[in-house]
Design an enzyme around this catalytic site. Sequence first.
Site, PDB file in Angstrom:
ATOM      1  N   SER A   1      51.630  39.214  26.487  1.00  0.00           N
ATOM      2  CA  SER A   1      50.782  38.778  27.590  1.00  0.00           C
ATOM      3  C   SER A   1      51.353  37.553  28.310  1.00  0.00           C
ATOM      4  O   SER A   1      52.444  37.598  28.848  1.00  0.00           O
ATOM      5  CB  SER A   1      49.366  38.508  27.068  1.00  0.00           C
ATOM      6  OG  SER A   1      48.462  38.256  28.109  1.00  0.00           O
TER       7      SER A   1
ATOM      8  N   ASP B   1      49.664  38.025  34.947  1.00  0.00           N
ATOM      9  CA  ASP B   1      50.347  37.512  33.768  1.00  0.00           C
ATOM     10  C   ASP B   1      51.392  38.534  33.322  1.00  0.00           C
ATOM     11  O   ASP B   1      51.646  39.522  34.012  1.00  0.00           O
ATOM     12  CB  ASP B   1      49.350  37.188  32.654  1.00  0.00           C
ATOM     13  CG  ASP B   1      48.607  38.413  32.154  1.00  0.00           C
ATOM     14  OD1 ASP B   1      48.550  39.428  32.872  1.00  0.00           O
ATOM     15  OD2 ASP B   1      48.077  38.366  31.021  1.00  0.00           O
TER      16      ASP B   1
ATOM     17  N   ASP C   1      47.334  42.350  32.824  1.00  0.00           N
ATOM     18  CA  ASP C   1      45.911  42.655  32.604  1.00  0.00           C
ATOM     19  C   ASP C   1      45.027  41.522  33.113  1.00  0.00           C
ATOM     20  O   ASP C   1      43.808  41.588  33.026  1.00  0.00           O
ATOM     21  CB  ASP C   1      45.606  42.982  31.138  1.00  0.00           C
ATOM     22  CG  ASP C   1      45.885  41.828  30.176  1.00  0.00           C
ATOM     23  OD1 ASP C   1      46.424  40.789  30.609  1.00  0.00           O
ATOM     24  OD2 ASP C   1      45.572  41.969  28.984  1.00  0.00           O
TER      25      ASP C   1
ATOM     26  N   ASP D   1      51.742  40.996  31.176  1.00  0.00           N
ATOM     27  CA  ASP D   1      51.458  42.436  31.057  1.00  0.00           C
ATOM     28  C   ASP D   1      50.469  42.918  32.109  1.00  0.00           C
ATOM     29  O   ASP D   1      50.015  44.060  32.064  1.00  0.00           O
ATOM     30  CB  ASP D   1      50.963  42.787  29.652  1.00  0.00           C
ATOM     31  CG  ASP D   1      49.628  42.137  29.310  1.00  0.00           C
ATOM     32  OD1 ASP D   1      49.288  41.105  29.914  1.00  0.00           O
ATOM     33  OD2 ASP D   1      48.936  42.651  28.415  1.00  0.00           O
TER      34      ASP D   1
END
Length: 447
Positions: free
Chosen positions: A99, A239, A243, A241
């Site tokens: 992340s 960010d 999400d 990834d």
Amino acid sequence: MGKYFGTDGFRGEANVNLTVEHAFKVGRFLGWYYGRNHKAQIVIGKDTRRSSYMFEYSLVAGLTASGADAYLLHVTTTPSVSYVVRTEGFDCGIMISASHNPFYDNGIKVINGMGYKLEAEVEAKIEAYLDGEVEELPLATGGDIGRTIDFVAGRNRYIGYLISLATRSFKNMKIGLDCANGSASAIAKSVFDALGARTYVISNEPNGTNINKDCGSTHIQILQKYVRDNGLNVGFAYDGDADRCIAVDENGNVANGDLILYVCGKYLKEEGRLNNNTIVTTVMSNLGLYKACDKAGISYEKTAVGDKYVYENMMNNGHCLGGEQSGHIIFSKHATTGDGILTSLMVMEAMLECKQSLAALTSEVRIYPQLLKNVRVADKKTARENPAVIKAVEAVAEALGDEGRILVRESGTEPVIRIMVEALDDTLCKKYVEQVEDVMKKEQLTV
């Protein structure tokens, strides 16, 4: 939380406390577990970290050795894995990402067949296997050994799905995107270009070590300056990834998750599409959001910190919108997890349908100054339940009244008590945080 799996998967520094052996064994277990009654099909995505390829190969080796077929989405976002799992009939999905963490960290996030985070009981079984507490699993042989399939088509279908959600063209809109040199680099620009936007993109040249480095949703000041300097209508930062999404209005002001919840919640309410007239927040959401919701006639619920808990509340109560201050926003009609690019599209819908800028849509929310301090303690429970600490917290709450609040909670991962105060100004926040911290020190609870 377990020994290895936390609230967001198995995360650690690559080849330090998350190794290729761990990844291989996770693959071995998942391939066996989902393949007990049929040949398992498992889809894998990854972000742009240097170690993501290493973990991808390790997972594939484990999966195929247990007889599962591994489908590779390559560099993609966490929500795209969730989408592909639930729409393409896979047994589960795996996302390789840490992340918003630095490049040297990585993680293995497992998503079940419905597109949700893996059940805790299955994570516990994986941990038992990692620790050698169960007998070794059988290896597939001959024609039962699994295959590896290039499945970039799944990612492309996800891109098409995002494009299909837009209600209007983005023609003549100047939109900035900060892709954090991460997963969004493979998807975001394609979506906004297809919708007709004049797309301005930064931090979309990943090299394996620059993910989240001075860019993305955790370094929003870069996008703020970029939006101002280029006269853009709006900007969105993701960010690693993708999400999460944090927005920037045309003046360069930040619209975090709380403001996005307000903008989208109010728009959906006016459209008659806000289920139960309620949004779901966490206890960390700003008091200003709640006051604005009260004024707009929007109800809200509060959960523990973590998008996992937000989604559980939404599913249990039939709510359609929830999220966190950090930018994890869930639109349950369209997704089962936070989705940064989807969130951008929903903000754009509100702007275009309401014919207002993001600054105008957020102007009714007065965000209260907030200070969060982590205090290291010998024992979290003892510190939290100390009578003197409780008395000090109550005194602060009384002093703040309706113009602020204090929240004292235990960290879920560290020997830390988190003290958060919201008040009319930064000076009051600092004063009241230190007031409670001083009591903890006096009681000899800190280390």
